[in-house]
Design a protein around this motif. Structure first.
Motif, short mmCIF file in Angstrom:
data_model
loop_
_atom_site.label_atom_id
_atom_site.label_comp_id
_atom_site.label_asym_id
_atom_site.label_seq_id
_atom_site.Cartn_x
_atom_site.Cartn_y
_atom_site.Cartn_z
N PHE A 166 35.38 22.61 40.60
CA PHE A 166 36.08 23.64 40.79
C PHE A 166 37.01 24.02 39.57
O PHE A 166 37.25 25.27 39.44
N MET A 167 37.65 23.07 38.84
CA MET A 167 38.12 23.55 37.76
C MET A 167 37.54 24.27 36.43
O MET A 167 37.95 25.05 36.08
N ALA A 168 36.16 23.66 36.54
CA ALA A 168 35.22 24.32 35.58
C ALA A 168 34.88 25.79 36.02
O ALA A 168 34.90 26.93 35.16
N PHE A 169 34.66 25.88 37.32
CA PHE A 169 34.21 27.25 37.93
C PHE A 169 35.52 28.06 37.87
O PHE A 169 35.26 29.36 37.42
N GLY A 170 36.75 27.76 37.98
CA GLY A 170 37.78 28.62 37.75
C GLY A 170 38.06 29.19 36.32
O GLY A 170 37.98 30.18 35.96
N TYR A 171 37.95 28.01 35.42
CA TYR A 171 38.33 28.29 33.93
C TYR A 171 36.98 29.17 33.48
O TYR A 171 37.42 30.04 32.63
N ALA A 172 35.77 29.23 33.97
CA ALA A 172 34.97 29.90 33.44
C ALA A 172 34.83 31.30 33.93
O ALA A 172 34.46 32.17 33.16
N SER A 173 35.33 31.38 35.18
CA SER A 173 35.48 32.83 35.67
C SER A 173 36.75 33.52 34.61
O SER A 173 36.67 34.81 34.72
N TYR A 174 37.65 32.84 34.59
CA TYR A 174 38.81 33.40 33.84
C TYR A 174 38.46 33.48 32.33
O TYR A 174 39.01 34.68 31.77
N SER A 175 37.63 32.49 31.71
CA SER A 175 37.40 32.80 30.37
C SER A 175 36.84 34.06 29.99
O SER A 175 35.52 34.50 30.51
N GLY A 176 37.25 34.78 29.12
CA GLY A 176 36.54 36.22 28.75
C GLY A 176 36.90 37.32 29.47
O GLY A 176 37.35 38.36 29.02
N THR A 177 36.97 37.19 30.76
CA THR A 177 37.45 38.16 31.57
C THR A 177 38.84 38.39 31.63
O THR A 177 39.38 39.65 31.63
N ASN A 178 39.66 37.43 31.24
CA ASN A 178 41.23 37.73 30.93
C ASN A 178 41.51 38.68 29.76
O ASN A 178 42.14 39.78 29.93
N HIS A 179 40.62 38.52 28.57
CA HIS A 179 40.58 39.50 27.38
C HIS A 179 39.95 40.48 27.50
O HIS A 179 40.77 41.80 27.50
N ALA A 180 38.93 40.78 28.40
CA ALA A 180 38.22 42.09 28.86
C ALA A 180 39.24 42.78 29.81
O ALA A 180 39.23 44.04 29.45
N PHE A 181 39.68 42.22 30.86
CA PHE A 181 40.71 43.00 31.77
C PHE A 181 41.72 43.65 30.90
O PHE A 181 42.17 44.56 31.15
N HIS A 182 42.58 42.80 30.04
CA HIS A 182 43.51 43.16 29.26
C HIS A 182 43.30 44.57 28.29
O HIS A 182 43.82 45.48 28.39
N TYR A 183 41.99 44.47 27.60
CA TYR A 183 41.57 45.37 26.72
C TYR A 183 41.23 46.61 27.56
O TYR A 183 41.53 47.78 27.12
N ASP A 184 40.44 46.42 28.69
CA ASP A 184 39.98 47.60 29.41
C ASP A 184 40.97 48.49 29.97
O ASP A 184 41.06 49.49 30.16
N SER A 185 42.08 47.58 30.55
CA SER A 185 43.26 48.24 30.93
C SER A 185 43.95 49.12 29.91
O SER A 185 44.40 50.41 30.39
N LEU A 186 44.07 48.59 28.95
CA LEU A 186 44.76 49.53 27.66
C LEU A 186 43.74 50.74 27.26
O LEU A 186 44.34 51.84 27.24
N LYS A 187 42.50 50.33 27.34
CA LYS A 187 41.55 51.37 26.96
C LYS A 187 41.52 52.71 28.16
O LYS A 187 41.09 53.81 27.75
N ALA A 188 41.91 52.14 29.42
CA ALA A 188 41.65 53.19 30.11
C ALA A 188 42.85 54.04 30.11
O ALA A 188 42.85 55.33 30.58
N LEU A 189 43.98 53.66 29.55
CA LEU A 189 44.96 54.64 29.13
C LEU A 189 45.18 55.09 27.85
O LEU A 189 46.06 55.61 27.35
N ASN A 190 43.81 54.96 26.95
CA ASN A 190 43.70 55.44 25.65
C ASN A 190 44.76 54.69 24.83
O ASN A 190 45.10 55.42 24.02
N ARG A 191 45.05 53.53 25.06
CA ARG A 191 45.99 52.78 24.06
C ARG A 191 45.34 51.63 23.67
O ARG A 191 46.04 50.37 23.50
N GLN A 192 44.09 51.63 23.61
CA GLN A 192 43.57 50.04 22.81
C GLN A 192 44.08 49.68 21.52
O GLN A 192 43.86 48.29 21.06
N THR A 193 44.73 50.50 20.82
CA THR A 193 45.17 50.30 19.45
C THR A 193 46.36 49.28 19.58
O THR A 193 46.68 48.58 18.56
N GLU A 194 47.02 49.13 20.90
CA GLU A 194 48.05 48.38 21.15
C GLU A 194 47.51 46.91 21.29
O GLU A 194 48.34 46.04 21.37
N PHE A 195 46.40 46.56 21.55
CA PHE A 195 45.69 45.35 22.07
C PHE A 195 46.16 44.22 21.22
O PHE A 195 46.82 43.30 21.73
#
Length: 462
Positions: A166-195
């Protein structure tokens, strides 16, 4: 009746107010928001399409609500990230497992964790790209709650192995998705240069809070080694509740791509020499970053610190994270001065030097070097995510991050299983075996650094 505008609208921002001059002869729309949430670049706030003809002012509302919801993502994400990474058990997990099973089984449990990651790493990234970032982060948080609960209540090898799953499943789901979520949220507001700047700030927060969590965990472990796992379960539950407030920053793929085709698209990015170099760096970084901490706790045990090992480990881990938080904040500046490739090589070199010192010398003074063991992560993680975000399309991003993590953790698992043979039939650690394992790892790291150094020109030609 409001006539249809005949000119393309434009915007201008004054302090906390954004006024949409729609060129209606009799009306204008005014949108307000709290002063506490000013973007660094106000020109990038108007991400929804003002140029689309508006025949009714009600047309603004859905788009405005979407912008406000995505901005909430940006505000909440740092808190989610630091709670998700609040590993109170960080300084004592090796002691916790070794108290219940033999040293060889302890290393095998760690290796099992990374084998489980191998099984779910890339599928979790595919799920994130195809079905949404929010759902994936919710699954990750819930898996962490379950894993820490099992650790708290269990002592048998089979149950501990299930907790590792369960620890592996949780971290694997988080890994990569966290960075993508943060970047995509900024890009949706046209603020990806702030990443880059924002990611460095998030990493600083994460490392600072991790330091506090490990200090609390080490102190509470003097009462019971189970308490840090209970605290981590609570923090993971809080992260889950925060994730419920997220909004999907971009719509999941309308047309589903098969898993194999998605994998093929991601592998095609490796034909770019710069992307391949960055990919190889992260594989080596995963191995040299994760293995030394595995041996820090038995190393500390060998020093015979009169029963204060959990507290001392907590202080060491906290100090290391506080120092790393400072360097994480300076990472964008350092990249601007010497470039990403040299920052990556510097990070690997610091880890290698620390491993070599620990492999040659069993003495408390070695802790002076150990407190810098998280600095490489603080320096490297922001430029790494910035490079990958710039080179990989959004629909492939989480899968690519997961693929890179998979390669690194699979390599780590193979090395860890190999090193566990040094401790065969050993209940408690001994210095000779520990020294040989650390020096072998340092030698492998040195070879990797030399190979990457010889190919660093791809950053100049890219």
């Amino acid at each position: 009746h409001i006539p249809v505008p005949t000119m393309q609208p434009h915007t201008h921002c004054v302090k906390s107010e954004i006024r949409c001059e729609l060129h209606y002869p009799h009306a204008s729309a005014k949108i307000r928001r709290p002063k506490s949430d000013q973007p660094q670049d106000r020109r990038h706030f108007h991400s929804f399409n003002f140029a689309q003809p508006l025949h009714n002012f009600k047309d603004i509302s859905p788009r405005l609500r979407y912008v406000q919801a995505v901005e909430r993502n940006i505000r909440l994400y740092p808190y989610f990230n630091l709670l998700f990474n609040s590993f109170f058990w960080g300084p004592i997990y090796f002691l916790f497992l070794n108290e219940r099973v033999s040293l060889e089984q302890t290393l095998q449990l760690h290796a099992l964790y990374y084998f489980f990651v191998v099984l779910v790493e890339v599928p979790s990234g595919y799920f994130s790209d195809q079905f949404g970032r929010k759902k994936t982060l919710l699954i990750a948080s819930l898996c962490f709650v379950i894993a820490n609960a099992i650790f708290f209540f269990s002592s048998e090898f089979s149950w501990l192995a299930l907790a590792q799953f369960f620890m592996a499943f949780g971290y694997a789901s988080y890994s990569g998705t966290n960075h993508a979520f943060h970047y995509d949220s900024l890009k949706a507001l046209n603020r990806q240069t702030e990443f880059s700047v924002r990611a460095a700030r998030v990493n600083t927060w994460e490392l600072s809070f991790t330091a506090t969590a490990t200090l609390i965990g080490g102190a509470s472990a003097l009462l019971s080694l189970r308490i840090p796992y209970a605290l981590t379960a609570v923090a993971s539950l809080a992260a889950f509740l925060i994730a419920l407030g997220f909004t999907e920053p971009n719509n999941p793929a309308a047309t589903r791509t098969s898993f194999l085709l998605q994998l093929k698209h991601c592998l095609n990015y490796l034909t770019n020499p710069k992307t391949l170099w960055t990919f190889a760096f992260m594989i080596l970084m995963t191995v040299v970053e994760h293995l030394p901490p595995e041996f820090l706790q038995p190393y500390t045990q060998l020093l015979n610190l009169h029963g204060n090992t959990p507290l001392i480990l907590g202080i060491l881990s906290a100090t290391a994270s506080y120092i790393a938080a400072y360097f994480a904040a300076k990472s964008p500046w350092l990249v601007g001065r010497i470039g990403s490739s040299k920052v990556f090589l510097l990070s690997l070199s610091i880890e290698t030097v620390i491993m070599t010192i620990r492999g040659l010398w069993l003495h408390p003074i070695a802790f002076v070097f150990v407190i810098f063991r998280n600095v490489p992560y603080g320096l490297a993680i922001t430029p790494y995510t910035t490079e990958i975000n710039a080179q990989v399309a959004s629909v492939h991003r989480a899968t690519f991050f997961s693929l890179n993590s998979l390669a690194g953790r699979l390599s780590y698992s193979i090395v860890l299983f190999s090193l566990s043979r040094f401790f065969k039939d050993t209940i408690h650690p001994e210095w000779t075996s520990l020294s040989q394992a650390l020096l072998l790892l340092a030698a492998l790291s040195t070879i990797g650094i030399l190979v990457l150094w010889s190919k660093r020109s791809v950053f100049k030609s890219a």
